[in-house]
Scaffold this motif. Structure first.
Motif, PDB file in Angstrom:
ATOM      1  N   CYS A   1      -2.313   4.383  -1.870  1.00  0.00           N
ATOM      2  CA  CYS A   1      -2.123   3.544  -0.762  1.00  0.00           C
ATOM      3  C   CYS A   1      -3.128   2.429  -0.806  1.00  0.00           C
ATOM      4  O   CYS A   1      -3.558   1.826   0.061  1.00  0.00           O
TER       5      CYS A   1
ATOM      6  N   CYS B   1       0.858  -1.253   0.031  1.00  0.00           N
ATOM      7  CA  CYS B   1      -0.096  -0.122   0.045  1.00  0.00           C
ATOM      8  C   CYS B   1       0.700   1.227  -0.031  1.00  0.00           C
ATOM      9  O   CYS B   1       0.560   2.396  -0.590  1.00  0.00           O
ATOM     10  N   GLN B   2       2.043   1.289   0.573  1.00  0.00           N
ATOM     11  CA  GLN B   2       2.886   2.412   0.622  1.00  0.00           C
ATOM     12  C   GLN B   2       3.482   2.644  -0.777  1.00  0.00           C
ATOM     13  O   GLN B   2       3.886   3.860  -1.059  1.00  0.00           O
TER      14      GLN B   2
ATOM     15  N   ARG C   1      -4.070   4.397   5.658  1.00  0.00           N
ATOM     16  CA  ARG C   1      -2.647   4.507   5.160  1.00  0.00           C
ATOM     17  C   ARG C   1      -2.080   5.671   5.160  1.00  0.00           C
ATOM     18  O   ARG C   1      -1.136   6.271   5.267  1.00  0.00           O
ATOM     19  N   ALA C   2      -2.947   6.694   4.665  1.00  0.00           N
ATOM     20  CA  ALA C   2      -2.560   8.095   4.083  1.00  0.00           C
ATOM     21  C   ALA C   2      -2.544   9.066   5.417  1.00  0.00           C
ATOM     22  O   ALA C   2      -1.464   9.752   5.871  1.00  0.00           O
TER      23      ALA C   2
ATOM     24  N   HIS D   1       0.740   9.228  -3.516  1.00  0.00           N
ATOM     25  CA  HIS D   1       1.102   9.336  -2.121  1.00  0.00           C
ATOM     26  C   HIS D   1       2.631   8.978  -2.055  1.00  0.00           C
ATOM     27  O   HIS D   1       3.208   9.783  -1.180  1.00  0.00           O
TER      28      HIS D   1
END
Ligand SMILES: Cc1cc2nc3c(=O)[nH]c(=O)nc-3n(C[C@H](O)[C@H](O)[C@H](O)COP(=O)(O)OP(=O)(O)OC[C@H]3O[C@@H](n4cnc5c(N)ncnc54)[C@H](O)[C@@H]3O)c2cc1C
Length: 546
Positions: A257, A251-252, A449-450, A525
Motif C-alpha cells: 500500500c 497504493c491499492q 491505507r491498510a 495487500h
C-alpha cells in the motif's frame, strides 16, 4: 462536515449492555473505526491509555520522529472534505505535524465525545450467556459491550532492555515511546542512545546536532537509506491534491500500500552498469523506493540480495570517513531489506562528527547501568541523559498486556504462545465478537491505507450481523487453521524469515519472544483484500454467525 449521521448519544443499547461496541486505542485505526461505527448508529466508546488522540503520533515525541511513508499517502482517504482542507507541510511529516493532523480529524468529525482518555484496558472477558464482553480498566472501572474491537497498535508495547541497574541511573532517562511532552534540551549534555533501529537512527541524527557529546550503543547495525525529505510548496500541494485519486489507486495496487511498486525485472536480467545506475537513482530518490521499488528478487534471491547489500555497504563506506567505524555500521548478519529499512537524513555523517562515538556492544557488552552512566565490559561512561531506543514487543505485545479471555476463560496470550492463529488477522476462533484491526497475520503496510480497508470490512460484517439480528460473530477453528497455514506458506522463501527482528517476533527483552515466528501476512495487500472480499461476497459463510 461529511454528512456524519447523528450519534444516538445517551441511548442505551437494547441489550442492557453499556455499549454496542468498545474500541481499544485512539490512534489512526481506532479513530477511523469509531467514525465508521457511528455511521451504523452504534453506541460506541473508545478507551485510550494516553491523554489525547494519535496513538503512535501521540506517544513518540522523541527528537527526529517522523514518517517513512509519504505524508500524502498516509492521510485518510475517506473524506473529500478532509483531503481538500488539509495541507501537508513536508513530504515526510514529523511527529508534531501528524499529531496535529489526527487532532484535526478528531475535531472535524467530533470524535472526542466518544473517547475516554487515561483509560487503560487491563482485562476483557467474554461472557457466553450474554454474548458480550466485560471490560476492566486499570483504575477499576468496568463496562459491558457486545463487540470488542482492538485498535491497540502493532508498535505500541514499548520494551526496556533487561540490563541490570536501569533504575539506579540518577540522570534523566527515557524510552523514546514515552518521550516527555516538555522539550528536552541536549545542549551541554553528555547523552547516550541505546539502540539503532528505525527510531534510534532518527533520534541519533537529531541529538547529535546539539549534544555536547553523544555515545551510541549499537548491538546490530541496520541498512539505513536516505529519506530525502523536503517541504511541500502550495503549488505542489495543489498538484498532490489534484492527484489524490491516482495516488490512492496506486497504493491499492502495490504490495504494501505504499506508492512504490516492485520493479518487474530480476537483478540479473540487467547489465551491471544498468543495475548500478538503477540503484543510484533509487538511492537518490525520496522514501522507500530502494526497498519496495527495487528489482523483484532482492528479498528472495540470496545472490540478488548480496548485490544490493554490497551497493548499500559501499554507500556507507563513502559516507563514513573512519573505515573502522564504517565497517561497524555495515550489517553482517542480515541482508539489505530483510529487516525494516530505517530511512535517514544524514545519519551516517553523524559518525564523522567529533562529538559522536559509536560503541559496538556486540564486542563490548553493556554490563550494567550505573548511577552515573553505563558500564560496558571494557569501559565506564558518564552521562547526563540516557535514551532507550529499544523498540517494541511488536504486533502481539499490546494484546499480551491485556488479559483477554474467550469462551471457557481461555486466554488469548496462552492460545498464541506458539505463534498467532487468526482468521484474516481479524477474528480468532473461541473469541466471539472480538474483531482486531491490524492484528497479527493481517495485511500490513502503509498503515492508513491498510486499516481503512480493514475497518470498512469489519464495519460491513457488523452491519450484516446487525441487520439480521445476529449477536454472535466468530471464526471457525478450521478457518483459522487454514488462514494461519496460508500466512506461513506465503512467507516461504522470503529472506526476512531467516532473520531475527520484530517482524519475526523476536524481542530479546521479552520472555517467550526468542523463537522466530511468522507474525504478518506476506502475500501482499491486494491478495489480502481479495481474500477478505471473497468472504464478504459469500455472505460470511466461512464464519459462525448466530
Ligand atoms: C516511530 C514510528 C514511526 C512510524 N512510521 C510509520 C510510517 O511512516 N508509515 C506507516 O505506515 N507506519 C508507521 N509506523 C507504524 C504506526 O504504528 C502506524 O502507522 C499507525 O500509527 C498505527 O496506528 P494504530 O491506531 O493501529 O496504532 P497506534 O498508533 O499504535 O495506537 C494504538 C493506541 O492504542 C492504545 N492502547 C494500546 N493498548 C491499550 C490498552 N490496553 N488500553 C487502552 N489503550 C491502549 C495506545 O495507547 C495507542 O494510543 C510508525 C511507527 C512508529 C513507532
Amino acid at each position: 462536515m461529511d454528512g456524519l449521521p447523528a450519534t444516538p448519544e445517551g441511548t442505551s443499547t437494547e441489550t442492557g449492555l453499556d455499549f454496542d461496541a468498545i474500541v481499544i486505542g485512539a490512534g489512526v485505526s481506532g479513530l477511523y473505526q469509531l467514525y465508521k461505527l457511528r455511521e451504523l448508529g452504534l453506541k460506541v466508546r473508545v478507551f485510550e491509555t494516553g491523554s489525547a488522540v494519535g496513538g503512535t503520533w501521540y506517544w513518540n515525541r522523541y527528537p527526529g520522529a517522523r514518517f517513512d511513508s509519504e505524508s500524502w499517502t498516509y492521510g485518510y482517504s475517506f473524506s473529500h472534505e478532509l483531503l481538500d482542507e488539509w495541507d501537508w507541510e513536508e513530504h515526510f511529516a514529523g511527529q508534531p505535524e501528524t499529531e496535529r493532523y489526527l487532532n484535526y480529524v478528531a475535531d472535524k468529525f467530533d470524535l472526542h465525545r466518544d473517547i475516554q482518555f487515561n483509560s487503560r484496558v487491563t482485562a476483557a472477558h467474554y461472557q457466553d450467556d450474554t454474548r458480550s464482553w466485560d471490560i476492566l480498566l486499570a483504575d477499576g472501572r468496568q463496562y459491558t459491550t457486545r463487540l470488542l474491537i482492538t485498535a491497540v497498535g502493532v508498535l505500541s508495547a514499548a520494551t526496556m532492555p533487561t540490563i541490570a541497574g536501569v533504575e539506579t541511573f540518577q540522570g534523566q532517562s527515557c524510552h523514546t515511546y514515552y518521550w516527555p511532552k516538555e522539550r528536552v534540551g541536549f545542549e551541554g549534555k553528555r547523552v547516550a542512545v541505546i539502540g539503532t533501529g528505525a527510531t534510534g537512527v532518527q533520534t541519533i541524527t537529531e541529538v547529535a546536532k546539539t549534544a555536547s557529546h553523544l555515545t551510541v550503543f549499537q548491538r546490530t547495525p541496520q541498512w539505513a537509506a536516505p529519506l530525502h525529505n523536503g517541504r511541500i510548496s502550495k503549488d505542489e500541494m495543489s498538484r498532490i491534491r489534484a492527484n489524490y485519486p491516482e495516488i490512492f489507486a496506486r497504493c491499492q495496487e502495490t504490495y504494501g500500500c505504499f506508492i512504490h511498486s516492485t520493479d518487474p525485472r530480476a537483478t540479473h536480467e540487467v547489465t551491471q552498469e544498468e543495475r548500478e545506475a538503477f540503484w543510484e537513482k533509487l538511492y537518490g530518490e525520496p522514501g522507500f523506493g530502494i526497498w519496495m521499488g527495487n528489482f523483484r528478487d532482492i528479498l528472495v534471491d540470496r545472490e540478488a540480495n548480496a548485490l544490493i547489500s554490497d551497493f548499500v555497504a559501499r554507500k556507507i563506506r563513502q559516507r563514513v570517513t573512519d573505515p573502522v567505524v564504517a565497517e561497524k555500521l555495515i550489517p553482517k548478519n542480515h541482508g539489505f531489506g530483510t529487516r525494516r529499512v530505517p530511512l535517514e537524513s544524514g545519519y551516517y555523517e553523524v559518525y564523522n562528527q567529533p562529538n559522536v562515538k559509536l560503541v559496538d556492544i556486540s564486542e563490548t557488552p553493556i554490563e550494567r547501568i550505573t548511577p552515573t552512566g553505563i558500564k560496558t565490559s571494557d569501559a565506564e561512561y558518564e552521562f547526563d541523559i540516557i535514551i532507550y531506543a529499544t523498540g517494541f514487543d511488536a504486533i502481539t505485545g499490546a494484546f499480551d498486556r491485556i488479559d483477554i479471555r474467550g469462551v471457557h476463560g481461555v486466554s488469548l496470550k496462552e492460545k498464541w504462545k506458539d505463534g498467532p492463529q487468526t482468521f484474516l488477522g481479524i477474528l480468532v476462533d473461541g473469541f466471539p465478537n472480538l474483531l482486531m484491526l491490524m492484528g497479527p497475520h493481517a495485511g500490513l503496510g502503509n498503515f492508513p491505507r491498510a486499516v481503512e480497508y480493514t475497518a470498512d470490512w469489519v464495519t460491513g460484517l457488523i452491519r450484516f450481523a446487525r441487520d439480521r439480528g445476529l449477536t454472535l460473530i466468530e471464526a471457525t477453528a478450521t478457518g483459522a487453521v487454514a488462514w494461519t497455514d496460508h500466512v506461513i506458506a506465503a512467507s516461504e522463501g522470503l529472506l526476512f524469515t531467516e532473520v531475527d527482528s520484530w517482524m519475526t517476533g523476536i524481542n530479546r527483552n521479552v520472555e517467550g519472544k526468542q523463537v522466530r515466528r511468522i507474525m504478518r501476512y506476506s502475500g501482499g495487500h491486494p491478495k489480502f483484500r481479495e481474500r477478505c472480499d471473497a468472504v464478504a461476497a459469500e455472505r460470511y459463510r466461512e464464519l459462525v454467525l448466530a
